[in-house]
Design a protein around this motif. Structure first.
Motif, mmCIF file in Angstrom:
data_model
loop_
_atom_site.group_PDB
_atom_site.id
_atom_site.type_symbol
_atom_site.label_atom_id
_atom_site.label_comp_id
_atom_site.label_asym_id
_atom_site.label_seq_id
_atom_site.Cartn_x
_atom_site.Cartn_y
_atom_site.Cartn_z
ATOM 1 N N SER A 173 0.826 -1.215 0.000
ATOM 2 C CA SER A 173 0.000 0.000 0.000
ATOM 3 C C SER A 173 0.853 1.256 0.000
ATOM 4 O O SER A 173 0.551 2.235 -0.688
ATOM 5 C CB SER A 173 -0.935 -0.002 1.211
ATOM 6 O OG SER A 173 -1.787 -1.115 1.187
ATOM 7 N N ILE A 174 1.933 1.230 0.763
ATOM 8 C CA ILE A 174 2.851 2.380 0.782
ATOM 9 C C ILE A 174 3.470 2.575 -0.594
ATOM 10 O O ILE A 174 3.535 3.702 -1.122
ATOM 11 C CB ILE A 174 3.947 2.171 1.843
ATOM 12 C CG1 ILE A 174 3.331 2.162 3.249
ATOM 13 C CG2 ILE A 174 5.016 3.259 1.739
ATOM 14 C CD1 ILE A 174 4.327 1.873 4.345
ATOM 15 N N ARG A 175 3.922 1.480 -1.199
ATOM 16 C CA ARG A 175 4.570 1.567 -2.514
ATOM 17 C C ARG A 175 3.597 2.048 -3.591
ATOM 18 O O ARG A 175 3.960 2.859 -4.452
ATOM 19 C CB ARG A 175 5.142 0.189 -2.888
ATOM 20 C CG ARG A 175 5.947 0.210 -4.191
ATOM 21 C CD ARG A 175 6.563 -1.143 -4.510
ATOM 22 N NE ARG A 175 5.555 -2.142 -4.825
ATOM 23 C CZ ARG A 175 5.244 -3.162 -4.042
ATOM 24 N NH1 ARG A 175 5.842 -3.300 -2.862
ATOM 25 N NH2 ARG A 175 4.327 -4.044 -4.411
ATOM 26 N N GLU A 176 2.368 1.583 -3.547
ATOM 27 C CA GLU A 176 1.399 1.951 -4.580
ATOM 28 C C GLU A 176 0.835 3.353 -4.389
ATOM 29 O O GLU A 176 0.277 3.933 -5.334
ATOM 30 C CB GLU A 176 0.256 0.933 -4.589
ATOM 31 C CG GLU A 176 0.681 -0.446 -5.084
ATOM 32 C CD GLU A 176 -0.457 -1.443 -5.073
ATOM 33 O OE1 GLU A 176 -1.536 -1.102 -4.518
ATOM 34 O OE2 GLU A 176 -0.289 -2.555 -5.611
ATOM 35 N N SER A 177 0.959 3.914 -3.197
ATOM 36 C CA SER A 177 0.455 5.270 -2.941
ATOM 37 C C SER A 177 1.405 6.345 -3.450
ATOM 38 O O SER A 177 0.986 7.462 -3.750
ATOM 39 C CB SER A 177 0.211 5.472 -1.440
ATOM 40 O OG SER A 177 -0.757 4.573 -0.958
ATOM 41 N N ALA A 178 2.683 6.010 -3.546
ATOM 42 C CA ALA A 178 3.684 7.003 -3.947
ATOM 43 C C ALA A 178 3.423 7.612 -5.324
ATOM 44 O O ALA A 178 3.510 8.842 -5.484
ATOM 45 C CB ALA A 178 5.078 6.376 -3.883
ATOM 46 N N PRO A 179 3.100 6.822 -6.375
ATOM 47 C CA PRO A 179 2.846 7.435 -7.683
ATOM 48 C C PRO A 179 1.680 8.414 -7.678
ATOM 49 O O PRO A 179 1.731 9.446 -8.365
ATOM 50 C CB PRO A 179 2.549 6.227 -8.583
ATOM 51 C CG PRO A 179 3.211 5.077 -7.923
ATOM 52 C CD PRO A 179 3.081 5.340 -6.458
ATOM 53 N N THR A 180 0.628 8.122 -6.910
ATOM 54 C CA THR A 180 -0.516 9.033 -6.849
ATOM 55 C C THR A 180 -0.117 10.364 -6.225
ATOM 56 O O THR A 180 -0.495 11.432 -6.713
ATOM 57 C CB THR A 180 -1.662 8.401 -6.031
ATOM 58 O OG1 THR A 180 -2.032 7.162 -6.631
ATOM 59 C CG2 THR A 180 -2.867 9.325 -5.986
ATOM 60 N N ILE A 181 0.653 10.301 -5.139
ATOM 61 C CA ILE A 181 1.140 11.524 -4.490
ATOM 62 C C ILE A 181 1.980 12.339 -5.465
ATOM 63 O O ILE A 181 1.855 13.570 -5.554
ATOM 64 C CB ILE A 181 1.971 11.166 -3.245
ATOM 65 C CG1 ILE A 181 1.077 10.590 -2.147
ATOM 66 C CG2 ILE A 181 2.712 12.396 -2.712
ATOM 67 C CD1 ILE A 181 0.080 11.574 -1.579
ATOM 68 N N LEU A 182 2.833 11.661 -6.231
ATOM 69 C CA LEU A 182 3.692 12.357 -7.195
ATOM 70 C C LEU A 182 2.863 13.026 -8.288
ATOM 71 O O LEU A 182 3.149 14.158 -8.700
ATOM 72 C CB LEU A 182 4.679 11.361 -7.812
ATOM 73 C CG LEU A 182 5.700 11.942 -8.804
ATOM 74 C CD1 LEU A 182 6.565 12.990 -8.122
ATOM 75 C CD2 LEU A 182 6.567 10.825 -9.382
ATOM 76 N N ILE A 183 1.813 12.344 -8.757
ATOM 77 C CA ILE A 183 0.942 12.906 -9.796
ATOM 78 C C ILE A 183 0.250 14.172 -9.285
ATOM 79 O O ILE A 183 0.196 15.195 -9.966
ATOM 80 C CB ILE A 183 -0.093 11.865 -10.246
ATOM 81 C CG1 ILE A 183 0.588 10.750 -11.044
ATOM 82 C CG2 ILE A 183 -1.193 12.516 -11.093
ATOM 83 C CD1 ILE A 183 -0.299 9.568 -11.315
ATOM 84 N N VAL A 184 -0.301 14.099 -8.061
ATOM 85 C CA VAL A 184 -0.994 15.253 -7.473
ATOM 86 C C VAL A 184 -0.033 16.428 -7.315
ATOM 87 O O VAL A 184 -0.344 17.571 -7.684
ATOM 88 C CB VAL A 184 -1.621 14.880 -6.115
ATOM 89 C CG1 VAL A 184 -2.217 16.115 -5.442
ATOM 90 C CG2 VAL A 184 -2.693 13.818 -6.298
ATOM 91 N N ALA A 185 1.146 16.163 -6.770
ATOM 92 C CA ALA A 185 2.133 17.230 -6.562
ATOM 93 C C ALA A 185 2.552 17.860 -7.883
ATOM 94 O O ALA A 185 2.626 19.088 -8.010
ATOM 95 C CB ALA A 185 3.353 16.677 -5.822
ATOM 96 N N THR A 186 2.806 17.031 -8.885
ATOM 97 C CA THR A 186 3.268 17.528 -10.180
ATOM 98 C C THR A 186 2.236 18.433 -10.842
ATOM 99 O O THR A 186 2.577 19.518 -11.347
ATOM 100 C CB THR A 186 3.594 16.351 -11.112
ATOM 101 O OG1 THR A 186 4.595 15.531 -10.510
ATOM 102 C CG2 THR A 186 4.101 16.857 -12.451
ATOM 103 N N THR A 187 0.973 17.999 -10.855
ATOM 104 C CA THR A 187 -0.058 18.799 -11.525
ATOM 105 C C THR A 187 -0.304 20.122 -10.805
ATOM 106 O O THR A 187 -0.467 21.166 -11.448
ATOM 107 C CB THR A 187 -1.371 18.011 -11.618
ATOM 108 O OG1 THR A 187 -1.732 17.513 -10.325
ATOM 109 C CG2 THR A 187 -1.248 16.855 -12.574
#
Length: 292
Positions: A173-187
């Motif tokens: 769950s920790i590993r799979e949450s990281a890409p979503t956080i990165l997408i939100v931050a980037t946009t």
């Protein structure tokens, strides 16, 4: 032709960033602060916990209405793009079909109650009345659509292969949450930067920019900044109505977050767009009818 216009847009934006490096730096700083102070503190732990919950409640049975309710409940509390992240994970583990996911993507797309009562209700309006009214309208309409989708969109067949239960759900769950956080931050950082650079370039050419145009640009690119400018320039029923309009239509940055997350599971985007257009028409009309 579409590719040509996209290339021209990219070249224009790159040129603006090169012409105004100080404004670019300032806009990026504002975007980073906005993400770190308003979203990151609760978005990251919430994503990890909801992902963990989904793995613990993994089922090999055909999807039931309880899965729809669970998905909607997670998105309603967490706010966007939590719904998109949850739906994507359900598709990847074959808990729902891609067709179901395409419609759920538009329905499970709610502003967080923390955002509504905190930023909108407390910081902007000094009242929680609109927040309650909006939540009642939004969730009532969404629940009706949820039932319609469940009854009319085909569910998984018994032959569909199911992913085995994860032996280490928490670390996954920790590993799979990281890409979503990165997408939100980037946009958020990208669109905040583009907004400040574009606004500065227009002011350089025309000395000043009309208030309505500034409002339109801010609202189109990034919702939080648009709501803040609405509060500074509108009053009374007009402020309440357009706050509801912006909360429902959201902004390009939010929709791109959802689209990028959904594309990782090859979920169709057209139903999402159609449902969001429906929301953008129905919810403001109902609000004006019942509360203004």
């Amino acid at each position: 032709m579409k590719i040509i216009w996209t290339i021209l847009l990219c070249i224009t934006l790159i040129s603006l960033l090169l012409f105004f490096p100080e404004i670019t730096h300032e806009g990026a700083d504002i975007g980073i602060n906005l993400f770190m102070e308003a979203l990151f503190p609760y978005l990251l732990p919430y994503l990890v916990l909801t992902n963990w919950l989904l793995k613990l409640t993994h089922s090999h049975k055909n999807v039931s209405f309880l899965v729809f309710i669970q998905t909607y409940g997670i998105s309603a509390i967490g706010g966007y793009p939590t719904g998109a992240a949850t739906i994507t994970q359900l598709v990847k583990r074959n808990s729902i079909t891609k067709k179901q996911a395409a419609y759920l993507l538009g329905i499970c797309h709610c502003p967080s109650p923390l955002f509504l009562f905190g930023f909108v209700g407390s910081d902007l309006l000094n009242s929680s009345t609109l927040s309650w009214q909006y939540l009642i309208l939004l969730h009532s309409f969404s629940f009706i659509l949820l039932i319609i989708v469940y009854l009319n969109v085909p569910t998984l067949s018994n032959e569909v292969h199911r992913v085995p239960k994860d032996p280490t759900p928490f670390t996954t769950s920790i590993r799979e949450s990281a890409p979503t956080i990165l997408i939100v931050a980037t946009t958020i950082i990208f669109f905040t930067t583009i907004y400040h650079v574009f606004l500065h370039s227009v002011e350089v050419v025309f000395d000043s920019i009309p208030t309505y145009l500034e409002l339109a640009i801010a609202s189109f690119l990034e919702m939080t900044n648009g709501l803040f400018l609405l509060h500074q320039n509108l009053y009374g029923d007009m402020l309440l109505f357009f706050t509801v309009v912006l909360l429902t239509t959201q902004s390009l940055s939010i929709h791109l977050q959802v689209i990028v997350i959904a594309r990782t599971a090859n979920i169709a985007i057209r139903p999402y767009i159609m449902i969001r257009v429906l929301y953008s028409i129905i919810i403001p009309l109902l609000f004006a009818l019942f509360f203004l």
